[in-house]
Each structure stands twice: as structure tokens, then as C-alpha cells.
Enzyme design. Structure first.
Site, PDB file in Angstrom:
ATOM      1  CG  ASP A  98       4.000   4.427  -7.397  1.00  0.00           C
ATOM      2  OD1 ASP A  98       4.676   3.854  -6.002  1.00  0.00           O
ATOM      3  OD2 ASP A  98       2.379   3.646  -7.330  1.00  0.00           O
ATOM      4  CG  HIS A 100       4.157   3.615  -2.286  1.00  0.00           C
ATOM      5  ND1 HIS A 100       3.884   5.191  -3.211  1.00  0.00           N
ATOM      6  CD2 HIS A 100       3.964   4.924  -1.135  1.00  0.00           C
ATOM      7  CE1 HIS A 100       3.485   5.865  -2.161  1.00  0.00           C
ATOM      8  NE2 HIS A 100       3.529   6.041  -1.369  1.00  0.00           N
ATOM      9  CB  SER A 151       0.315   2.815 -10.043  1.00  0.00           C
ATOM     10  OG  SER A 151       1.021   3.851  -9.377  1.00  0.00           O
TER      11      SER A 151
END
Ligand code: B1M
Length: 213
Positions: A98, A100, A151
Site C-alpha cells: 500500500d 497511501h 491492506s
């Protein structure tokens, strides 16, 4: 457009022209955190909606992310700071797979402004790296962030690996991929220590404060 609408539209349009003066204007009415959680987050939600409808491409979402990051960087100096001694040491990471990191970095700002020493491991962090950092830093808690559906599953795996490594420090989890229920029913059974869900960065701070008290 009203000031609030303009602030949201910088994020949606991915443009920084006029952004800083408008942020300063907003600070006359709102706290720095209210500006982030209000109009800027509203813009980000709209970006997410447009992206979902294929009305934005990844490159455009990246520009929106840049505006959000620039805004947070500017607003950080106006956030309340607690200069008291270090309350605890917390490792932060966006889980493996991930990228982000805007939410995680906001958590870092809020926690470090409130007396925590933060070891930010960055994005796409595999469990081994978290385990190694925990041992090296002797941290009080581990914070995991994730925004993708996969995630959430990765957090289950991370908790299993940490348990297998004999770790039972409290884990703080957050990010749009999660819910309190998922945390309780899927992550917690895989771990020997506490697993606590934070819905936003301020909630994360409240939980951290309860943990160290
Ligand atoms: Co992505 N992305 N993205 N993206 N992106 C989402 C998450 C998505 C919901 C958009 C959508 O489709 N509607 C969707 C996920 C779908 C899903 O899995 N269900 C998605 C997708 C699909 C993708 C890609 C797969 C797109 C592609 O390549 N085809 C790809 C994934 C790459 C990867 O990770 N492997 C991708 C890429 C990107 C960009 C790189 C372009 C960019 C990220 C830039 C960056 O972070 N540096 C991006 C962005 C910006 C988003 C949206 C639009 C906004 C996320 C954001 O920054 N929000 C997002 C849609 C949305 O969420 N509305 C979306 C602002 C931020 C402050 O909020 O991170 O939620 P947030 O943090 C909050 C709370 O969650 C909490 O506190 C914060 C508020 O105080 N929190 C914690 C977060 N972590 C915490 C940890 C804690 C405590 C609280 O304790 C440890």
C-alpha cells in the site's frame, strides 16, 4: 465560490494557485486541524468518488495528493504543540503493498506535536521490517495504516508475523480499509497484545494517551 468550496476545489482540481492565501484566510475562522478535516477532506472524498467513477486518472489523483500534502505542510506550523517530555515511542508504517501515506503522515504530525517520538517507516512496509524496527527501537506501540481492501488482510498477516516473533506491544490500526469490527474480529484474534482501531488522527492520539497513562 465560498472559501470552503475553494479549498475543496484546490484538492479536486489538483492546483496550488491561490492555495496558501486561502489557507491563511481559513485560519482566521478555523483551527488548522478543522481546515484539514473539513474542506480539504471533503475535496479528497470527491476525488475518491470521481476516481471510482473513472472520471479521474491516477496521475490526476497524484496531483490532488500533492495539494493535500502541501496544505498539511503549510498548516502544520499552526497546530497546537505540547512541549512536555516524551510520552512514548511509536512506530508508524503503511502496510506492505500500500502506497497511501497522507493519513499516516497526519497521524505522525498529530502524535509528534503531542509528545510522542515517532519512527515513521514509510510505505509498503513488510512485517519483517516492522519487527526489526520494533526490536531496535524498543517502541511502546506500533501503528499500522492501510487504505486498500487488501491492506486490511495484510494487517492480519502482519499481526500473525508479529505474534510469531514474540511481540505483544499494542497495535494501533487505522485507514479507510478498516472498521472497528474488522479490527476486533479479524486482526485481534491473530495477536496476543491489544489491537485498537482509530477512526482518525485525533482518535489515534486519544488512544495513544490512554495506552501510556
Ligand atoms: Co488510491 N485508492 N489508489 N491513491 N486513493 C483509494 C484508497 C480508493 C478508495 C479510491 C477509490 O477507488 N474510490 C481506492 C481503494 C479501493 C479499495 O481497495 N477498496 C484506491 C485505489 C484503487 C488505488 C490504486 C489501486 C489505483 C491504481 O493504481 N489503479 C493505487 C494503489 C497503489 C498501492 O497502494 N499499491 C492508488 C494510488 C493512489 C495515489 C498514489 C494516486 C494517491 C495516494 C498518494 C499518497 O498517499 N501519497 C491516492 C489517493 C490520494 C487516494 C484517495 C483519493 C485519497 C486518500 C487520502 O489521502 N485521503 C482515496 C479515496 C478516499 O479515501 N476518499 C484512494 C486523505 C487522508 C487524510 O485520509 O488516509 O483515510 P486517510 O487517513 C485518515 C483516516 O483513515 C485515519 O486518519 C486520517 C484522518 O485523520 N488514518 C489513521 C489513516 N491511517 C491511520 C493510522 C492510524 C490512525 C488513523 O494509526 C496508526
Amino acid at each position: 465560490l465560498t472559501l470552503e468550496e475553494r479549498l475543496a476545489s484546490y484538492v479536486v482540481e489538483g492546483t496550488k494557485e491561490g492555495l496558501i492565501p486561502d489557507l491563511d484566510e481559513a485560519l482566521k475562522k478555523y483551527s488548522a486541524l478543522e481546515v484539514i478535516n473539513g474542506p480539504l477532506m471533503k475535496g479528497m472524498e470527491e476525488v475518491g468518488r470521481l476516481f471510482n467513477n473513472n472520471e479521474l486518472i491516477v496521475a490526476e489523483v497524484l496531483q490532488s495528493a500533492e495539494v493535500m500534502k502541501a496544505s498539511v505542510a503549510h498548516l502544520e506550523q499552526f497546530m497546537e504543540k505540547d512541549e512536555t517530555s516524551v510520552k512514548g515511542k511509536i512506530i508508524l508504517a503503511t502496510v506492505k503493498g500500500d502506497v497511501h501515506d497522507i493519513g499516516k503522515n497526519l497521524v505522525e504530525i498529530i502524535l509528534s506535536n503531542n509528545g510522542y517520538q515517532i519512527i515513521n517507516l514509510g510505505i509498503k512496509v513488510p512485517p519483517e521490517q516492522i519487527i526489526e524496527a520494533y526490536r531496535k527501537e524498543k517502541a511502546d506501540a506500533i501503528g499500522l495504516s492501510g487504505l486498500l481492501v487488501k491492506s486490511a488482510q495484510q494487517m492480519v498477516v502482519t499481526a500473525q508475523d508479529m505474534r510469531n516473533a514474540g511481540i505483544d506491544a499494542p497495535i494501533l490500526v487505522g485507514g479507510a480499509a478498516l472498521t472497528r469490527k474488522f479490527t476486533k474480529t479479524r486482526i485481534s484474534p491473530e495477536y496476543d497484545g491489544l489491537v485498537l482501531y482509530a477512526k482518525d488522527a485525533m482518535d489515534g492520539l486519544d488512544i495513544a494517551n490512554k495506552l501510556v497513562d
